[in-house]
Design a protein around this motif. Structure first.
Motif: not given
Length: 452
Positions: A60, A80, A93
């Motif tokens: 991420v 993100q 995710a």
């Protein structure tokens, strides 16, 4: 293990969180791309994760960190978009894990030294029984840093995790702390993430709230305790980076010595993550290894050498104060002495350059003596050219070999020569101006100056 949990045993995914802004690093580079022993910290962690052979690895990242995706390829990345906490990062995710029913290992990308063994212990804690849905990696500190505290139940399971900023004085007195590593039942994770709230000091979605959410459904959280805090040393600042570098170097030095090398002053030797050192190697003080170095058996590397991108075969002696640059290959029993620099050069068995020399873009034959002050002039300001020196040739002191040029086998190049054309086997090449000697000139010069 129950039949219901057996299916998940063979399935594992890993989510690595790297989207933190890392403001304290004061850097335009994403935090997880800062290097430890020559390798980005995210790649240290990835290598340990890969040894578990997970079905998926998802990293991420933040929207403005494209370099992270390049560094972790071919593994998937998720973005993100807004930094809203660790729980929100894991949520980013989830689309890539749709339908996945195995265990999900959640790790922090700025905690690069966590070992595969510790990860395996965390996974086994999650698989303890059918009632356990979460496992947390904990570590006990004598003087806890500002980490979340693990509040335990009487039966040894976890009651909840309280972040340091939200903790009471009594809770801050707890020594057992959260490391940020979790293993979670993938069939339940998405639903638990949907129940996260932001009613905390940071106003963020904390992954650390998951144990309380799971407990409300009768699902237990267990703690896997780590006893070596070095493995979970995190990086949030340049000072932290130096601490983790020191830990990594300590581990690399220990590995070299365990494999049969002698380090005269271990604390002053710096390895790269991929340095390969043979047996009965002796390394003096203040030696630095860059990427891509392989050292054979029975090699001596004297003090104050810098070596990168080089292969050193058995029985060689290097230094002191030598620099071997990328593309250097030393055959067996080659001698490289003080203040010698090599680059993209292959010195065959028994060749020697004992002091004050530069050898670049060259093939130096077996038994060649490359004398003091000699250099290869390999660059004309635009292109680089190669020098070839045959076996057993003698290159005299202060010789300049202007590439491209070939020196034949057994040839002698007299001291002070500038060689601009090929030299035949066994020939002597001499280039010197006719000497002049003016008798008494120095005395007359001094007398003239003293009259002024």
């Amino acid at each position: 293990m129950t039949p219901s949990s057996a299916q998940s045993v063979s399935k594992l995914a890993c989510v690595i969180l790297t989207a933190g802004q890392g403001k304290r690093m004061k850097s335009a580079k994403p935090k997880v791309l800062h290097e430890i022993a020559g390798r980005p910290m995210i790649n240290w962690l990835l290598r340990s994760v890969e040894e578990l052979s997970p079905d998926k690895i998802i990293v991420v990242t933040a929207p403005d960190a494209p370099g992270v995706a390049d560094a972790v390829a071919p593994h998937d990345t998720a973005i993100q978009k807004i930094p809203m906490g660790t729980g929100d990062a894991v949520r980013a995710a989830m689309p890539a894990l749709k339908g996945f029913d195995g265990d999900i290992l959640v790790l922090l990308g700025d905690m690069p030294l966590l070992s595969t063994g510790m990860m395996q212990g965390l996974i086994e804690a999650r698989r303890h029984d059918a009632q356990t849905g979460i496992a947390v990696l904990g570590v006990e500190y004598k003087n806890p840093p500002a980490f979340g505290r693990l509040v335990m139940n009487a039966d040894g399971t976890l009651n909840k995790i309280v972040e340091d900023k939200d903790a009471t004085p009594e809770q801050r007195a707890i020594k057992l702390c959260n490391t940020g590593a979790f293993c979670i039942d993938g069939t339940k994770l998405s639903g638990w993430l949907d129940k996260l709230q932001t009613n905390n000091a940071q106003g963020e979605y904390y992954i650390t709230d998951l144990p309380e959410i799971a407990a409300r459904e009768g699902v237990k959280t267990r703690v896997s305790i780590l006893y070596n805090a070095d493995e979970v040393a995190g990086v949030n600042s340049r000072a932290d980076l130096a601490v983790v570098e020191a830990i990594a170097q300590k581990n690399l030095r220990r590995a070299a010595m365990d494999n049969g090398a002698t380090l005269i002053d271990p604390s002053s030797v710096f390895f790269c993550y991929d340095t390969k050192i043979g047996r009965d190697v002796v390394i003096g003080p203040n030696v630095v290894f860059g990427p891509g170095v392989t050292v054979g058996d029975n090699v001596t590397i004297e003090a104050f050498c810098h070596i990168e991108g080089a292969r050193i075969d058995t029985g060689c002696t290097v230094g002191p104060f030598a620099r071997l640059r990328p593309g250097t290959k030393l055959g067996a029993k080659v001698k490289i002495g003080n203040f010698v620099e090599t680059k993209n050069a292959h010195l065959h068995d028994g060749a020697k350059a004992s002091h004050l020399a530069y050898i670049g873009d060259a093939d130096v034959g077996a038994g060649v003596n490359f004398s003091c002050g000699a250099i290869t002039a390999n660059y004309d300001g635009f292109e680089k050219f190669k020098t070839v020196i045959g076996d057993n040739a003698m290159v005299g002191s202060n010789v300049t070999l202007v590439a491209p040029v070939t020196i034949g086998k057994g040839a002698y190049i007299a001291a002070g020569a500038t060689v601009t054309k090929d030299v035949a086997d066994d020939a002597l090449y001499v280039e010197r101006a006719e000497p002049r000697m003016l008798a008494g000139w120095a005395a007359k010069f001094r007398a003239k100056k003293q009259k002024k």
